[in-house]
Design an enzyme around this catalytic site. Structure first.
Site, short mmCIF file in Angstrom:
data_model
loop_
_atom_site.label_atom_id
_atom_site.label_comp_id
_atom_site.label_asym_id
_atom_site.label_seq_id
_atom_site.Cartn_x
_atom_site.Cartn_y
_atom_site.Cartn_z
N LYS A 188 8.97 -0.99 -32.56
CA LYS A 188 8.72 -0.03 -31.48
C LYS A 188 8.76 -0.72 -30.12
O LYS A 188 9.08 -0.09 -29.10
CB LYS A 188 7.39 0.69 -31.69
CG LYS A 188 6.16 -0.22 -31.80
CD LYS A 188 5.45 -0.41 -30.48
CE LYS A 188 4.29 -1.38 -30.63
NZ LYS A 188 3.53 -1.55 -29.38
N GLY B 98 -0.94 0.68 -34.83
CA GLY B 98 -0.86 2.09 -34.45
C GLY B 98 -0.93 2.23 -32.95
O GLY B 98 -0.98 1.24 -32.20
N GLY C 49 -7.12 -12.38 -25.51
CA GLY C 49 -6.26 -11.55 -24.68
C GLY C 49 -6.82 -10.15 -24.56
O GLY C 49 -7.97 -9.87 -24.92
N GLY D 109 -7.69 -8.58 -28.15
CA GLY D 109 -8.84 -9.26 -28.75
C GLY D 109 -10.12 -8.94 -28.02
O GLY D 109 -11.17 -8.66 -28.63
#
Length: 339
Positions: A188, A133, A10, A13
């Site tokens: 998130k 992150g 994807g 990756g």
């Protein structure tokens, strides 16, 4: 030079493969779908998810998962729903002590387990690391300066990931708080959906700032209740990832939220995005976990009602604004009678 297998072709990756090869590593990129590998090979790029980013011919493209054998790092870059099934395939291939890096952000749908818990159940012989992150694949693939976190209970494994993948445009900090990093990275996406709804409703910067600030408070509440460190949520895997996901059009979760704010149902919005919207299922998981832990999460509650019960988004915003009066600084003022 290190040997790196990246499982999952994807956007993320592919971006990690392109970056790792650029900085001199021997990279193999795997997909279970032969047509995906053939498309990347013939086009020289991942046209659907990273158009215009050249995938070097030096990157080995394969749909043979045995490519993960004898690698210095094996990176799981599949969506969260595919982590367990992919780990099962790896079980007979990986040796004790091999490092497996997870970059999926989500919670397993039925068990509500974090991704490293899932991996360790299927691969008890390996050392797991979470890489998380503020890091959009679209920007990492173009060498935009980025800072993220490698978290692990194995100090040597986190240090190995830092040493191997860090470069002049990709700065990695280590962190022992796996729980906090995974909860921050997962939840998130819920807040990004909510931020998108605000944008779809044409609300202002004030609204989004309030949402993000109170959102990280909710995420930290649950994360600490589950054993994470409050400090983690003030860092890259907490507020850092929240900022980038809630403000960028690269965020598929925010885009889905915009469509919902504009009037589409959750199912219609996800279909229109055309890619995995992790925040949808994570909203359900967060809702259930908050009830189990006895943690107050009003934004998550409203998101759950909008996504799963068809509540009007404008009504959800109104109900949040009309909640009972609160102190911003929790558990600070003593309970005392004022004469």
């Amino acid at each position: 030079m290190s040997k790196i297998a990246i499982l999952g072709s994807g956007g993320w990756g592919t971006a990690l493969a392109v970056m790792s090869e650029k900085y001199g590593h021997e990279v193999t990129l795997w997909s279970p779908f032969e047509e995906e590998i053939e498309a990347i090979r013939s086009d020289g790029e991942n046209k659907k998810l990273l158009p215009g980013i050249k995938v070097s011919e030096k990157i080995c493209l394969t749909n043979d998962i045995s490519c993960a054998c004898d690698m210095d790092l094996t990176i799981l870059a599949v969506p969260s729903f595919a982590v367990r099934s992919t780990a099962k395939k790896l079980a007979p291939l990986l040796k004790p002590g091999q490092i497996v890096v997870n970059v999926a952000k989500g919670l397993e749908e039925n068990s509500l387990k974090r991704m490293t818990q899932v991996i360790e159940e299927e691969l008890p012989q390996v050392k797991t690391v979470v890489l998380s992150g503020p890091s959009h694949a679209e920007e990492v693939s173009r060498n935009v300066p980025t800072a993220i976190v490698a978290a692990s209970k194995y100090e040597d494994a986190a240090a190995k990931v830092q040493e191997t993948l860090m470069n002049q445009n990709f700065r990695i900090y280590v962190n022992p708080d796996v729980i906090g990093v995974e909860i921050g990275g997962s939840l998130k996406n819920v807040m990004a959906l909510a931020a998108g709804v605000c944008d779809g409703l044409k609300l202002g910067d004030n609204t989004k700032a309030a949402l993000m600030t109170r959102g990280i408070t909710e995420i930290a509440r649950l994360g600490v209740a589950m054993g994470g460190s409050a400090q983690t949520f003030a860092g890259l895997a907490g507020v850092g990832d929240l900022i980038v996901t809630c403000t960028s059009m690269h965020s598929r979760n925010r885009r889905a939220g915009i469509y919902i704010g504009e009037g589409l149902s959750a199912e219609e919005a996800i279909k229109k995005v055309g890619m995995t919207v992790e925040g949808y299922k994570t909203t359900h998981a967060a809702y259930v976990l908050s009830k189990r832990a006895g943690v107050e999460m009003p934004i998550v509650n409203e998101c759950y009602q909008v996504l799963y019960e068809g509540k009007n988004p404008s009504k959800a915003i109104k109900d949040l604004m009309l909640r009972e009066k609160k102190s911003e600084i929790e558990d600070l003022w003593p309970k005392q009678k004022i004469n």
